[in-house]
Design an enzyme around this catalytic site. Structure first.
Site, short mmCIF file in Angstrom:
data_model
loop_
_atom_site.label_atom_id
_atom_site.label_comp_id
_atom_site.label_asym_id
_atom_site.label_seq_id
_atom_site.Cartn_x
_atom_site.Cartn_y
_atom_site.Cartn_z
N ASP A 16 102.33 62.15 51.66
CA ASP A 16 101.82 61.20 52.44
C ASP A 16 102.25 59.59 51.47
OD1 ASP A 16 100.40 60.12 54.66
OD2 ASP A 16 100.02 58.99 53.48
N GLU A 48 105.68 76.21 38.44
CA GLU A 48 105.57 76.88 37.76
C GLU A 48 104.40 77.82 38.13
OE1 GLU A 48 101.86 74.53 36.36
OE2 GLU A 48 102.79 73.09 35.03
C1 NOJ Z 1 100.33 58.38 56.76
C2 NOJ Z 1 100.10 59.31 57.66
O1 NOJ Z 1 100.72 60.58 58.61
C3 NOJ Z 1 98.88 58.23 58.53
O2 NOJ Z 1 98.45 59.21 59.31
C4 NOJ Z 1 97.93 57.47 57.20
O3 NOJ Z 1 97.55 56.23 58.45
C5 NOJ Z 1 99.25 56.95 56.71
N1 NOJ Z 1 99.99 57.64 55.69
C6 NOJ Z 1 98.24 56.16 55.44
O4 NOJ Z 1 98.05 57.13 55.07
#
Ligand code: NOJ
Length: 545
Positions: free
Chosen positions: A211, A262
């Protein structure tokens, strides 16, 4: 079906994204859960997908749909237990389906024990150093340390109350206040994420979706520059580099790669990195995460020229990094593509949703026709494809969710001017009728509209011409047709695109309204019936020639 040890299994895979809270609810609390996923493994296997990616299922206060993680190495009790996770993983692996989990390294939840410890500790303490705390400006520190906005609203700084009950320091959160940003200059933070990666990889997880992969490292040196917007177009790429896409972030991913390697086969990862496209190959390079999402089609209009340009450009980019491209039409953050393609050219989707889907009018059928055609096109491309739950049913966005049920932090933090992303996160319809259309036995955490039943699995299962059966047929065929990672363009009439893959697998898409002659070859599959050698508008066909 046994999983192979082929280290390249991911290069041309199809990965199905599960948004766990909205997939299937096994215990009737209105919230999807891991046992719900396990109960639907047969369905997932019927799609001939190679893997699933689960959006966060970790303990969370749900300030941002689970992207506010309170404990990275556990399952939210509302969604199950670690034993349920193991059971789900084994059931998926048994059916030849790999599993990706979501890693959220830019921020935690404010409920995370380390953030709670930071709040309890004094300014300048090692506990505070794991996050980004700063003194405020102004005579009494009453002003935020900088003017930075947050992705979900006005400011990325929130002031805390110190142990003596007085207003104190401010902490940084590029998203909601419940999502404090980690300090990636802190060794303990770095180590802890390696522990998390190993924790899931040891359990048998095959891959990670990372993310906000471009935001981890920040230049916090004083004076903090002014940043008025996070929009690259408005603010300019260079001035955003204080916070995003810094070179140092790549050192982190190089250490992650060592962990992935790993394992046998090496664990894989895909970066969610919103940066200028030219920088994407860095995240995708084989000594870092290996793949990066290509989101270019999320914002692309239904135009043959645009699609062709995006395809060409991304095939070049992935070749540059030694990775393969990733094709995405929908995910849990954007308006579902059946709706995007069914709305008039130039529609502002946020505006459409804020009018409860009244203005402009959606052409439901045209949206579905184009969505089917686009999927066939994507599935014929070299690289991997990410499918978002429900798109295989042709689901549309639920644009008329009332304000009081909205969960997306965007709604409240942006002064109720944008409804946010809940419309694509409404729980899936499994049956035509019944409580929450078969999602669970007792309602759904976001209300499903009446028309959901028509798009249910039950309504489409075994029905020739349904979106579900088209996905099944295309995904199955693709497995036998996939070849080398190249394509050759074939000249074609205006408003169409045509390419061929090695072995004579042709894909031809008609973006226009008028029927066009189907190119020579044996028809393998088409998104709509072909009559008298003509492919209708908004349709795709696969041929062998
Ligand atoms: C991207 C994620 O896909 C989204 O849903 C989220 O709100 C933001 N990152 C923050 O984590």
């Amino acid at each position: 079906m046994a999983l192979s040890n082929d280290p390249n299994w991911w290069r041309q895979a199809t990965i199905y994204q599960i948004y766990p809270r909205s997939f299937a609810d096994s215990n009737g609390d209105g919230l999807g859960d891991l046992k719900g996923v396990t109960s639907r493994v047969d369905y997932l296997a019927s799609l001939s997908i190679d893997g699933v990616w689960l959006s966060p299922f970790y303990p969370s206060e749900l300030a941002d749909g689970g992207y506010d993680v309170a404990d990275y190495r556990n399952v939210d009790p509302k969604l199950g237990t670690l034993a349920d996770f193991d059971e789900m993983l084994a059931a998926l692996h048994d059916r030849g389906i790999r599993v990706f989990v979501d890693i959220v390294p830019n921020h935690s939840s404010d409920q995370h024990e380390w953030f709670q410890a930071a709040l309890a500790a004094a300014p300048g303490s090692p506990e505070r150093d794991r996050y980004i705390f700063r003194d405020g400006k102004g005579e009494n520190g009453e002003l935020p340390p900088s003017d930075w906005p947050s992705h979900f609203g006005p400011s990325s700084w929130t002031r805390v109350t110190e142990a003596d009950g007085k207003p104190g320091q401010w902490y940084l959160h590029l998203f909601a206040p419940e999502q404090p940003d980690w300090n990636w200059d802190n060794e303990e933070v770095r180590e802890d994420f390696l522990t998390t990666l190993r924790f899931w990889a040891d359990r048998g997880v095959d891959g990670f979706r990372v993310d906000v992969a471009h935001a981890l490292t920040k230049d916090m040196s004083e004076p903090l520059p002014s940043i008025k917007s996070f929009d690259i177009e408005r603010q300019g790429y260079q001035s955003l580099r204080t916070l995003f896409d810094r070179d140092e972030v790549h050192e982190i991913y190089k250490t992650w790669r060592k962990v992935f390697n790993e394992y046998n086969p090496p664990r894989v990862a895909v970066a969610e990195a919103w940066t200028i496209t030219e920088r994407r190959p860095l995240y995708a390079s084989p000594d870092e995460l290996g793949q990066a999402f290509n989101f270019d089609l999320l914002g692309a209009p239904w135009k043959s020229k645009k699609f062709k340009e995006i395809i060409d450009f991304n095939l070049q980019l992935s070749a540059q990094s030694g990775s393969s491209s990733t094709w995405v039409l929908s995910n849990h953050d954007v308006v579902r593509h059946a709706s995007r393609y069914g709305l008039p050219k130039g529609t502002n989707f946020e505006h459409w949703i804020i009018t409860d889907g009244e203005m402009p009018r959606l052409d439901v059928q045209r949206g579905i026709a184009r969505a089917k055609a686009a999927t066939m096109l994507l599935l014929a491309l070299p690289g991997s494809t990410y499918i978002y739950q429900g798109e295989e049913l042709g689901l549309h966005e639920v644009a008329d969710l009332p304000g009081q049920v909205l969960q997306d932090p965007i709604w409240l933090r942006d002064g109720m001017t944008r409804k946010g992303r809940d419309g694509c996160r409404v729980p899936l319809p499994w049956t035509r009728t019944g409580s929450s259309f078969g999602f669970g036995s007792n309602g759904a955490h976001l209300p499903q509209p009446e028309w959901f039943g028509i798009f249910s699995v039950e309504a489409e299962d075994g029905v020739s011409g349904s979106t579900l059966e088209l996905y099944r047929a295309a995904l199955k065929l693709r497995r036998s047709l996939q070849t080398t990672e190249t394509l050759t363009w074939v000249d074609s009439p205006k408003k169409t695109i045509h390419f061929v893959r090695e072995g004579g697998w042709h894909c031809f898409t008609n973006f226009g309204k008028k029927p066009v002659a189907v190119p020579a070859g044996d028809v393998l599959l088409s998104s709509v019936p072909i009559s008298e050698g003509m492919l209708p508008g908004n349709a795709s066909v696969w041929l062998k020639a």
